[in-house]
Enzyme design. Structure first.
Site, PDB file in Angstrom:
ATOM      1  CD  GLN A 161      -3.281  -4.437   6.712  1.00 27.67           C
ATOM      2  OE1 GLN A 161      -3.119  -3.539   5.900  1.00 27.67           O
ATOM      3  NE2 GLN A 161      -4.112  -5.443   6.487  1.00 27.67           N
ATOM      4  CE  LYS A 203      -3.821  -2.372   2.251  1.00 31.36           C
ATOM      5  NZ  LYS A 203      -4.492  -2.710   3.505  1.00 31.36           N
ATOM      6  CG  ASP A 258      -9.356   0.514   5.360  1.00 31.72           C
ATOM      7  OD1 ASP A 258      -9.144   0.232   4.165  1.00 31.72           O
ATOM      8  OD2 ASP A 258      -8.530   0.307   6.266  1.00 31.72           O
TER       9      ASP A 258
END
Ligand code: NAP
Length: 295
Positions: free
Chosen positions: A99, A55, A122
């Site tokens: 994460q 990412k 997200d």
């Protein structure tokens, strides 16, 4: 026998990434803005490290700034919440991704709740989840949004289609159902307690499998001509002691029945990071009251 088209997620993701990079160039040139993505990794889970590395690399390659925060597995919830508060205040940060999974001592929902919803790239914060279900402007979770882009590219309008989503997780199944509902599909959301899953799946014009069970969906579950989006990523034993990646759909059986299908790998997977970059650029614009770029 139906001729089955392969849905090329790699090509679609490359196209979206190029559009994101172009939007970043324009933001820099016209407004002196460089969208910033902060990635937070707690602990040393190798898969999580690999995700965060890719990412961060993708951010840098597409004209975004990347801020990486790697914390030890012993980090307390309070320490992590303090970092989140700092990133929420940091004007250079437009998107924050934490994460998952987190170590046991940290309650993930508390961390998600602490994110500034405007930086929640997200799309997991309750405010963004609520907006998604009520049809408001939001940042949609990356994997299901990537699936939606692939469906639009394959089918054009989705209105009126019968859609079945197998799997009801907060990160894939539920937001996928919300997005399909917004597209005016008739949506069924199936899970481990669903009765007659094969019968339910056979009704689907659009079948999304997000389960995490290798090849659960058999050829006999598929309506001829249906479009299949296989989100599953399952490692199974392969030849010569090596492992290989398979989806939640028995790909060889689906061939000749489905109208179109995403392969694993090379289908949904590449779209997730591309959509994360997209959300970061959109968040950078919205936080400054600029119009959304056409991504
Ligand atoms: P998850 O949180 O474990 O959820 C799995 C869902 O599948 C649950 O809702 C569960 O039902 C349901 N389920 C389990 N066994 C079932 C069965 N036999 N029949 C019907 N439903 C069943 O998984 P997830 O995070 O959504 O991920 C799903 C898959 O997608 C995994 O393989 C994951 O690796 C992959 N994934 C890929 C990407 C990508 O970028 N390509 C991103 C995220 C996830 P209950 O709710 O009843 O338990």
């Amino acid at each position: 026998m139906v001729e089955t088209r392969l849905i090329d997620g790699k090509a679609a993701a490359a196209q979206l990434r190029a559009e994101v990079a172009a939007a970043a160039v324009e933001l820099a040139a016209r407004h002196a803005i460089t969208p910033g993505l902060a990635a937070v990794l707690v602990g040393d889970n190798p898969a999580s490290q690999a995700y965060v590395n890719s990412k961060a690399k993708a951010s840098r390659e597409h004209g975004l700034r990347s801020f990486e925060h790697r914390l030890p597995a012993t980090t307390s919830e309070e320490e992590l919440l303090r970092l989140i508060a700092r990133l929420n205040r940091d004007e250079a940060v437009d998107g924050i991704l934490v994460q998952l999974p987190l170590p046991r001592q940290i309650e993930p929902q508390r961390v998600i709740d602490a994110l500034d919803p405007a930086k929640d790239v997200d799309g997991f914060h309750p405010q963004n989840v609520g907006r998604l279900w009520s049809g408001g402007r939001t940042l949609a979770p990356c994997t299901p949004f990537g699936c939606l882009l692939l469906l639009r590219q394959t089918l054009g309008a989705l209105s009126g289609a019968e859609a079945v989503v197998i799997g009801r997780s907060n990160i894939v199944g539920k937001p996928m159902a919300a997005l399909l509902l917004q597209e005016n599909c008739s949506v069924s959301l199936a899970h481990s307690r669903s009765r007659d899953l094969p019968g339910l799946a056979r009704r689907a014009d659009i079948l999304v499998a997000a389960v995490g069970r290798a090849e659960l969906v058999r050829g006999s579950w598929i309506k001829p001509g249906a479009v299949i989006i296989d989100v599953g990523q399952n490692r199974i034993a392969g030849e010569g002691g090596k492992s290989r990646l398979v989806g939640d759909v028995a790909f060889a059986e689906a061939h000749g029945i489905a109208g179109a299908i995403t392969p694993v790998p090379g289908g949904v997977g590449p779209m997730t990071i591309a959509c994360l970059l997209r959300n970061t650029v959109i968040s950078a614009c919205r936080r400054r009251n600029l119009p959304d770029p056409a991504l």
